[in-house]
Design an enzyme around this catalytic site. Structure first.
Site, PDB file in Angstrom:
ATOM      1  N   GLN A 156       0.824  -1.227   0.000  1.00  0.00           N
ATOM      2  CA  GLN A 156       0.000   0.000   0.000  1.00  0.00           C
ATOM      3  C   GLN A 156       0.847   1.261   0.000  1.00  0.00           C
ATOM      4  O   GLN A 156       0.440   2.302  -0.495  1.00  0.00           O
ATOM      5  CB  GLN A 156      -0.873   0.030   1.250  1.00  0.00           C
ATOM      6  CG  GLN A 156      -2.290  -0.392   1.041  1.00  0.00           C
ATOM      7  CD  GLN A 156      -3.061  -0.234   2.338  1.00  0.00           C
ATOM      8  OE1 GLN A 156      -3.078   0.834   2.940  1.00  0.00           O
ATOM      9  NE2 GLN A 156      -3.682  -1.298   2.769  1.00  0.00           N
ATOM     10  N   LEU A 192     -11.305   0.188   1.446  1.00  0.00           N
ATOM     11  CA  LEU A 192     -10.934   0.806   0.178  1.00  0.00           C
ATOM     12  C   LEU A 192     -11.047   2.325   0.258  1.00  0.00           C
ATOM     13  O   LEU A 192     -10.226   3.045  -0.325  1.00  0.00           O
ATOM     14  CB  LEU A 192     -11.799   0.262  -0.965  1.00  0.00           C
ATOM     15  CG  LEU A 192     -11.407   0.744  -2.361  1.00  0.00           C
ATOM     16  CD1 LEU A 192      -9.966   0.363  -2.694  1.00  0.00           C
ATOM     17  CD2 LEU A 192     -12.362   0.187  -3.407  1.00  0.00           C
ATOM     18  N   ALA A 193     -12.033   2.809   0.986  1.00  0.00           N
ATOM     19  CA  ALA A 193     -12.192   4.261   1.157  1.00  0.00           C
ATOM     20  C   ALA A 193     -10.895   4.887   1.666  1.00  0.00           C
ATOM     21  O   ALA A 193     -10.439   5.920   1.165  1.00  0.00           O
ATOM     22  CB  ALA A 193     -13.340   4.550   2.126  1.00  0.00           C
ATOM     23  N   ASP A 194     -10.257   4.238   2.647  1.00  0.00           N
ATOM     24  CA  ASP A 194      -8.952   4.693   3.174  1.00  0.00           C
ATOM     25  C   ASP A 194      -7.903   4.779   2.075  1.00  0.00           C
ATOM     26  O   ASP A 194      -7.131   5.731   1.998  1.00  0.00           O
ATOM     27  CB  ASP A 194      -8.395   3.687   4.191  1.00  0.00           C
ATOM     28  CG  ASP A 194      -9.017   3.824   5.543  1.00  0.00           C
ATOM     29  OD1 ASP A 194      -9.834   4.723   5.722  1.00  0.00           O
ATOM     30  OD2 ASP A 194      -8.679   3.015   6.420  1.00  0.00           O
ATOM     31  N   HIS A 245     -10.467   5.568  10.833  1.00  0.00           N
ATOM     32  CA  HIS A 245      -9.342   5.429   9.896  1.00  0.00           C
ATOM     33  C   HIS A 245      -9.451   6.448   8.768  1.00  0.00           C
ATOM     34  O   HIS A 245      -8.480   7.128   8.426  1.00  0.00           O
ATOM     35  CB  HIS A 245      -9.364   4.022   9.268  1.00  0.00           C
ATOM     36  CG  HIS A 245      -8.358   3.094   9.851  1.00  0.00           C
ATOM     37  ND1 HIS A 245      -8.693   2.097  10.721  1.00  0.00           N
ATOM     38  CD2 HIS A 245      -7.015   2.991   9.680  1.00  0.00           C
ATOM     39  CE1 HIS A 245      -7.606   1.419  11.066  1.00  0.00           C
ATOM     40  NE2 HIS A 245      -6.577   1.948  10.451  1.00  0.00           N
TER      41      HIS A 245
END
Length: 341
Positions: free
Chosen positions: A102, A277-279, A302
C-alpha cells in the site's frame, strides 16, 4: 531542515498515519517528523512491517531516515529523488505484505518510476487486507485512478510464522480522478484459500456464507483453493465490481471458533466502496487533477484520520456530505502540483 510535524497519536493513532505520511513525503519531497507513533497501542512504536516499508522507501527515494527501529515512537524522514529498482526483501515475521505494498505502489507509480519487488512475510494476517483483496479489489480501484501494478502469489503466509512470498511489479502512471457512487451489480465473486485445515469445514462455512448472500439476491461464483503454507490458516474474500462500485470484504479463519470472522452485512450494506478501500483512495485522490468522489456507509476513524493527515501534507481540500444511506466523500486533488519528479 523544514520538517512538517505530524502527531502520530491523532485520531485513529495507528499505522495508517505512518503509511500515509511516508508515502506523501516521498511523492512531494516534503521532509516529515512523526511523533507519538502508535503511542497508545498495546505495543507502541514502529513494528517490523512499518520498518520494512520505511527501509524499502529509503532505498527507493534515497532518503535520510532517523529513528527507524523497532519500538521507536519518533521518526524523521527526509526523501530525495525516487529511483526505479529491483529488490528482494524479507519482513522476517508474519508482518503484512499487503500493508507494505500500500505504501510502495503509489510512491513508485505516481513518481513515474518502476519497481520489481520480491518480498517474504505475511500474505493473510490479522489487521490487514488479505493478498486476494490487494490483487482483486485494490488493483481494480487503483487502475481506475491510473495506477498500474501487477501482483503474483508464490506462497501463502499466515500468522504467526509468515513465510509467504509475492512478486510485485509497479509501473509509471498518470493519475485520474474517479467517481464511485452506487453498486448496481448483484454478481459476487467469493474466493477462499486454506492450508492444513479440514476442507470439509471450509466448504461448510462457504456454503453458509453463500446462502446468506443468495438470500439477499446476490448471484455468487465461488472458488476454493488448497494452497500449502508454513502455518495452518484460511482466508476469504467476497467482492463485487461494476462501473460505479468496487466493494470487497475479507476475513481470516478463526482457529478458536473454527469459523471465518466475517460480517456479511458489511458487504451487502456497502454503497460504492467498502470501508477499507475508502482509506486507500485518499492518497491518490489528493494528488489527482480533479475531484474524486465516493459513497460509503460510514465514516470510519481510519478514514477521518487519513483525510486529515493527507490534507495537511498535500493541501488538498475535502468534504463529507450526508446522503440518504450513508455519506459522500469528495476530495479535490491538487493537480499534480506537489509531485516532484
Amino acid at each position: 531542515m523544514d520538517f512538517l510535524k505530524i502527531n502520530g497519536d491523532y485520531g485513529e493513532g495507528g499505522g495508517q498515519i505512518i503509511r500515509s505520511a511516508i508515502t506523501l513525503s516521498c511523492i512531494t519531497k516534503q521532509p516529515i517528523h512523526l511523533e507519538n507513533i502508535r503511542k497508545n497501542r498495546k505495543i507502541p512504536g514502529l513494528r517490523p512491517q512499518h520498518l520494512t516499508a520505511i527501509n524499502i522507501l529509503q532505498k527507493i527515494s534515497n532518503a535520510k531516515v532517523i529513528g527507524a527501529e523497532i519500538g521507536s515512537t519518533e521518526l524523521k524522514f527526509i526523501p530525495n529523488n525516487i529511483e526505479s529498482l529491483q529488490l528482494i526483501e524479507d519482513v522476517g515475521t508474519a508482518g503484512s505484505i499487503s500493508l507494505i505494498a500500500q505504501v510502495l505502489i503509489p510512491v513508485v507509480s505516481i513518481s513515474q518510476k518502476k519497481l520489481n519487488l520480491r518480498i517474504k512475510g505475511g500474505t493473510d494476517v490479522p489487521w490487514s487486507p488479505t493478498f486476494d483483496y490487494t490483487q482483486h479489489v485494490l488493483r481494480e480501484a487503483y487502475s481506475r485512478m491510473g495506477i498500474k501494478f501487477s501482483i503474483e502469489l508464490t506462497k501463502r503466509g499466515y500468522y504467526p510464522k509468515g513465510g509467504g512470498e509475492i512478486s510485485l511489479q509497479v509501473y509509471p502512471s498518470h493519475l485520474k480522478s474517479t467517481s464511485l457512487t452506487k453498486r448496481k451489480t448483484n454478481y459476487v465473486k467469493l474466493i477462499s484459500t486454506f492450508s492444513k485445515i479440514s476442507e470439509e469445514r471450509i466448504r461448510n462455512q462457504i456454503k453458509e456464507i453463500k446462502r446468506e448472500l443468495t438470500d439477499k439476491n446476490f448471484l455468487v461464483e465461488e472458488e476454493i483453493k488448497n494452497q500449502d503454507a508454513v502455518d495452518s490458516g484460511a482466508s476469504l474474500l467476497i467482492y463485487s465490481i461494476d462501473e460505479n462500485s468496487i466493494i470487497g470484504v475479507d476475513a481470516l479463519f478463526d482457529k478458536k471458533t473454527q469459523r471465518f470472522d466475517i460480517d456479511v452485512d458489511k458487504f451487502t450494506n456497502s454503497l460504492a466502496v467498502d470501508d477499507n478501500l475508502a482509506d486507500m483512495l485518499v492518497v491518490p485522490a489528493s494528488l489527482g487533477n480533479e475531484k474524486t468522489r465516493f459513497q460509503v456507509k460510514e465514516i470510519t476513524k481510519h478514514l477521518e484520520t487519513n483525510l486529515f493527515v493527507t490534507s495537511k501534507i498535500t493541501g488538498c481540500k475535502y468534504g463529507i456530505g450526508k446522503i440518504k444511506e450513508g455519506f459522500e466523500v469528495i476530495i479535490e486533488g491538487i493537480s499534480d502540483s506537489s509531485i516532484k519528479q
